[in-house]
Motif scaffolding. Structure first.
Motif, PDB file in Angstrom:
ATOM      1  N   SER A   9       0.814  -1.065   0.250  1.00 61.39           N
ATOM      2  CA  SER A   9       0.102   0.058  -0.022  1.00 61.39           C
ATOM      3  C   SER A   9       0.985   1.267   0.045  1.00 61.39           C
ATOM      4  O   SER A   9       1.766   1.218   0.771  1.00 61.39           O
ATOM      5  N   ARG A  11      -0.923   4.097  -0.059  1.00 66.13           N
ATOM      6  CA  ARG A  11      -1.964   4.967  -0.050  1.00 66.13           C
ATOM      7  C   ARG A  11      -1.369   6.213   1.222  1.00 66.13           C
ATOM      8  O   ARG A  11      -0.792   5.418   2.112  1.00 66.13           O
ATOM      9  N   PRO A  12      -1.375   7.324   1.418  1.00 67.41           N
ATOM     10  CA  PRO A  12      -1.057   8.349   2.241  1.00 67.41           C
ATOM     11  C   PRO A  12      -1.479   7.569   3.810  1.00 67.41           C
ATOM     12  O   PRO A  12      -0.622   7.912   4.558  1.00 67.41           O
ATOM     13  N   GLN A  13      -2.792   7.405   3.769  1.00 64.41           N
ATOM     14  CA  GLN A  13      -3.227   7.158   5.186  1.00 64.41           C
ATOM     15  C   GLN A  13      -2.539   5.930   5.841  1.00 64.41           C
ATOM     16  O   GLN A  13      -2.329   5.834   7.112  1.00 64.41           O
ATOM     17  N   VAL A  14      -2.172   4.629   5.100  1.00 65.34           N
ATOM     18  CA  VAL A  14      -1.350   3.688   5.314  1.00 65.34           C
ATOM     19  C   VAL A  14       0.076   4.137   5.762  1.00 65.34           C
ATOM     20  O   VAL A  14       0.653   3.633   6.838  1.00 65.34           O
ATOM     21  N   SER A  16       1.197   7.018   6.339  1.00 65.50           N
ATOM     22  CA  SER A  16       1.382   8.108   7.590  1.00 65.50           C
ATOM     23  C   SER A  16       1.234   7.257   8.918  1.00 65.50           C
ATOM     24  O   SER A  16       1.865   7.584   9.905  1.00 65.50           O
ATOM     25  N   ALA A  17       0.032   6.097   8.877  1.00 61.37           N
ATOM     26  CA  ALA A  17      -0.162   5.469  10.091  1.00 61.37           C
ATOM     27  C   ALA A  17       1.142   4.619  10.352  1.00 61.37           C
ATOM     28  O   ALA A  17       1.423   4.614  11.554  1.00 61.37           O
ATOM     29  N   TYR A  18       1.514   4.009   9.472  1.00 59.60           N
ATOM     30  CA  TYR A  18       3.026   3.104   9.809  1.00 59.60           C
ATOM     31  C   TYR A  18       4.075   4.071  10.115  1.00 59.60           C
ATOM     32  O   TYR A  18       4.719   3.706  11.135  1.00 59.60           O
ATOM     33  N   PRO A 108      -4.088   0.651   8.414  1.00 58.80           N
ATOM     34  CA  PRO A 108      -5.759   0.496   8.199  1.00 58.80           C
ATOM     35  C   PRO A 108      -5.774  -0.569   7.208  1.00 58.80           C
ATOM     36  O   PRO A 108      -4.920  -0.629   6.249  1.00 58.80           O
ATOM     37  N   LEU A 149      -7.178  -0.124  -0.177  1.00 57.64           N
ATOM     38  CA  LEU A 149      -5.897   0.552   0.525  1.00 57.64           C
ATOM     39  C   LEU A 149      -4.859  -0.538   0.177  1.00 57.64           C
ATOM     40  O   LEU A 149      -3.541   0.029  -0.003  1.00 57.64           O
TER      41      LEU A 149
END
Length: 169
Positions: A9, A11-14, A16-18, A108, A149
Motif C-alpha cells: 500500500s 496510500r497516504p493514510q497507510v 502515515s499511520a505506519y 488500516p 487500500l
C-alpha cells in the motif's frame, strides 16, 4: 510448502499511520533504555507480552547479582519485578507504562493476526521505497484485506525489491 503472500500500500493514510507507529516504537525504545539505565540495566534485552505488548522483564547474565527490587523468573528466563517489595512494585509500575507500540496494529485495512489455513498467523510489515509491505507465511482470506487500500504483489517483484533495498543499505 506454504505460499507466502505479500500486499503493498502506498496510500497516504497507510504510509502515515505506519510511520507514526514506527516513530512511537523508536520513542518507546529510547524511553525503555532510559528506564533501564536508571536501574543499572542498560543495554539489556527486554521481554514483553505478545498479547498486549507490556514490558514484563529484562535480560539477565548468569553470574550477575540480581538488583534490588528484581527477581529471576525461571519460567520466562529473565529478571522481573519482585512484587513482594516496595521497590519491585515501583519498578512494575514504571514498566507497565512502557507498552511497546506495534506498527502492524496501526495499519488500516490489514489485520495484524489471522486464523487461516488451520494456523494462527501474524504478518510481517515494513516500509520500503515509499510503500508499506505486509507479508504472510501462507494464503489468507482476501476478504480480510481492504483492497481499496492494499494490492497483492507478485513474489518475484517483492523479492527483487528486498534485494534492491538490501543493496542500498
Amino acid at each position: 510448502m506454504p505460499d507466502k503472500v505479500v500486499y503493498r500500500s502506498a496510500r497516504p493514510q497507510v504510509v502515515s499511520a505506519y510511520q507514526a507507529a514506527f516513530a512511537a516504537l523508536e520513542e518507546w525504545a529510547k524511553q525503555t533504555e532510559e528506564v533501564l539505565a536508571r536501574r543499572g540495566l542498560s543495554g539489556r534485552m527486554v521481554y514483553y507480552t505478545n498479547s498486549d505488548n507490556r514490558l514484563v522483564g529484562v535480560g539477565h547474565n548468569d553470574g550477575d547479582d540480581i538488583p534490588d527490587g528484581w527477581r529471576f523468573d525461571h519460567k520466562r528466563g529473565c529478571l522481573v519485578p519482585r512484587l513482594t517489595s516496595a521497590e519491585g512494585k515501583r519498578i512494575a509500575a514504571e514498566l507497565a507504562e512502557l507498552r511497546k507500540p506495534d506498527p502492524r496494529e496501526a495499519a488500516p485495512g490489514m489485520p495484524k493476526n489471522i486464523l487461516a489455513s488451520g494456523q494462527f498467523m501474524t504478518c510481517g510489515m515494513d516500509l520500503m521505497e515509499g510503500a508499506v509491505y505486509a507479508w504472510w507465511p501462507d494464503s489468507i482470506p482476501v476478504e480480510q484485506v481492504d483492497l481499496t487500500l492494499w494490492e497483492p504483489v507478485k513474489l518475484s517483484e517483492y523479492y527483487a525489491l528486498v534485494e534492491r533495498v538490501g543493496e542500498v543499505q
